[in-house]
Write a protein that holds these residues in place. Sequence first.
Motif, PDB file in Angstrom:
ATOM      1  N   LYS A  43       0.806  -1.218   0.000  1.00 14.73           N
ATOM      2  CA  LYS A  43       0.000   0.000   0.000  1.00 14.73           C
ATOM      3  C   LYS A  43       0.842   1.272   0.000  1.00 14.73           C
ATOM      4  O   LYS A  43       0.604   2.159  -0.819  1.00 14.73           O
ATOM      5  CB  LYS A  43      -0.984  -0.044   1.166  1.00 14.73           C
ATOM      6  N   PRO A  44       1.826   1.416   0.903  1.00 15.84           N
ATOM      7  CA  PRO A  44       2.636   2.637   0.830  1.00 15.84           C
ATOM      8  C   PRO A  44       3.451   2.721  -0.450  1.00 15.84           C
ATOM      9  O   PRO A  44       3.628   3.807  -1.000  1.00 15.84           O
ATOM     10  CB  PRO A  44       3.541   2.546   2.063  1.00 15.84           C
ATOM     11  N   ILE A  45       3.928   1.583  -0.951  1.00 21.75           N
ATOM     12  CA  ILE A  45       4.709   1.591  -2.194  1.00 21.75           C
ATOM     13  C   ILE A  45       3.842   2.088  -3.349  1.00 21.75           C
ATOM     14  O   ILE A  45       4.263   2.920  -4.154  1.00 21.75           O
ATOM     15  CB  ILE A  45       5.265   0.182  -2.503  1.00 21.75           C
ATOM     16  N   GLU A  46       2.627   1.576  -3.438  1.00 20.08           N
ATOM     17  CA  GLU A  46       1.714   2.009  -4.497  1.00 20.08           C
ATOM     18  C   GLU A  46       1.432   3.508  -4.388  1.00 20.08           C
ATOM     19  O   GLU A  46       1.415   4.226  -5.392  1.00 20.08           O
ATOM     20  CB  GLU A  46       0.405   1.216  -4.419  1.00 20.08           C
ATOM     21  N   LYS A  47       1.218   3.973  -3.164  1.00 20.69           N
ATOM     22  CA  LYS A  47       0.937   5.397  -2.949  1.00 20.69           C
ATOM     23  C   LYS A  47       2.138   6.241  -3.359  1.00 20.69           C
ATOM     24  O   LYS A  47       1.984   7.266  -4.032  1.00 20.69           O
ATOM     25  CB  LYS A  47       0.608   5.637  -1.480  1.00 20.69           C
ATOM     26  N   TYR A  48       3.333   5.805  -2.962  1.00 13.26           N
ATOM     27  CA  TYR A  48       4.544   6.563  -3.302  1.00 13.26           C
ATOM     28  C   TYR A  48       4.782   6.569  -4.812  1.00 13.26           C
ATOM     29  O   TYR A  48       5.202   7.589  -5.374  1.00 13.26           O
ATOM     30  CB  TYR A  48       5.752   5.972  -2.571  1.00 13.26           C
ATOM     31  N   LYS A  76       7.271   8.270   7.523  1.00 12.55           N
ATOM     32  CA  LYS A  76       6.374   8.722   6.454  1.00 12.55           C
ATOM     33  C   LYS A  76       7.169   9.610   5.505  1.00 12.55           C
ATOM     34  O   LYS A  76       7.745  10.619   5.922  1.00 12.55           O
ATOM     35  CB  LYS A  76       5.185   9.508   7.019  1.00 12.55           C
ATOM     36  N   PHE A  77       7.193   9.249   4.233  1.00 16.20           N
ATOM     37  CA  PHE A  77       7.932  10.039   3.251  1.00 16.20           C
ATOM     38  C   PHE A  77       7.106  11.243   2.823  1.00 16.20           C
ATOM     39  O   PHE A  77       5.944  11.112   2.458  1.00 16.20           O
ATOM     40  CB  PHE A  77       8.306   9.170   2.047  1.00 16.20           C
ATOM     41  N   GLU A  78       7.739  12.402   2.854  1.00 17.20           N
ATOM     42  CA  GLU A  78       7.046  13.650   2.524  1.00 17.20           C
ATOM     43  C   GLU A  78       7.479  14.207   1.174  1.00 17.20           C
ATOM     44  O   GLU A  78       6.682  14.821   0.471  1.00 17.20           O
ATOM     45  CB  GLU A  78       7.300  14.687   3.621  1.00 17.20           C
TER      46      GLU A  78
END
Length: 265
Positions: free
Chosen positions: A26-31, A66-68
Amino acid sequence: MKKTFSDEDLIKNLSLYYLNRHLKKKPIEKYHRTIDQSPLHDREKYKKKTEILLLNSFMHHFPEIKFEDLTCESPDFIAKLNDKKIGIELTEVINHLEMKKIESSLNKIFRQAEILLEQEDTTKYRGVYFLEFHPNIRPDTLENQQEIILNIYKSIKRGKACGCVKSIRKSFHRRNVFITHEYNMNLFDELCSEKIVELIEKKNEKFPYYDTSVDECWLVIVSDMNSIASRYTFIQDKEHLQKVKSPFHKIFHVENLCGNITSIK
């Protein structure tokens, strides 16, 4: 302007990593979507997507991160952790320099073989194929490349290795044909700690030019275990890493297959 990497290439790149059960999808897809929406050139988007994939194992050790900013340059990423603004500089350590050029050539060969098979019958051949080659493989000339492509094509069609292909293994993939290297671990494949130290020293020189607005700047050194040029079994003389001096607030070495992490500073 012709795209350097097609959308399909990027999908294929991400699909292979989906086979890894540890992937935080999920975070990879979002990033990746965030990177896609940026004004970066396609080549830079591809580079950033690959880099964030390499950091997947690292994120398991810091689940609160969390990557910004995913598209900055110096450092590569800016993240938030415990109310601190963290700059993350990412670099890959190459364990087998002589294999880097060969691997690059093979990846291009894989793509040509994929195209041949998909043009013939995508439904019939779709899947992920893990190939191992005989040690005398030489993809340095056009003639040799065409022969390797033909050997790969025949091996996948017949379901058994032939020519320069030593072994072949297939895994399920619901959309396309994807060809990659078979993962074989050499029990005595050492990564010299000096290579890691040299990387740190090179990054130390660039440290004054990194974004000064961050609270801390971390250096993350990755061994891409999906790459034959980057694989290792153990770090030789690991104790030497504890003597490293650097302006980076934290330094880590992480491998992206099992997620083993070494805190250097």
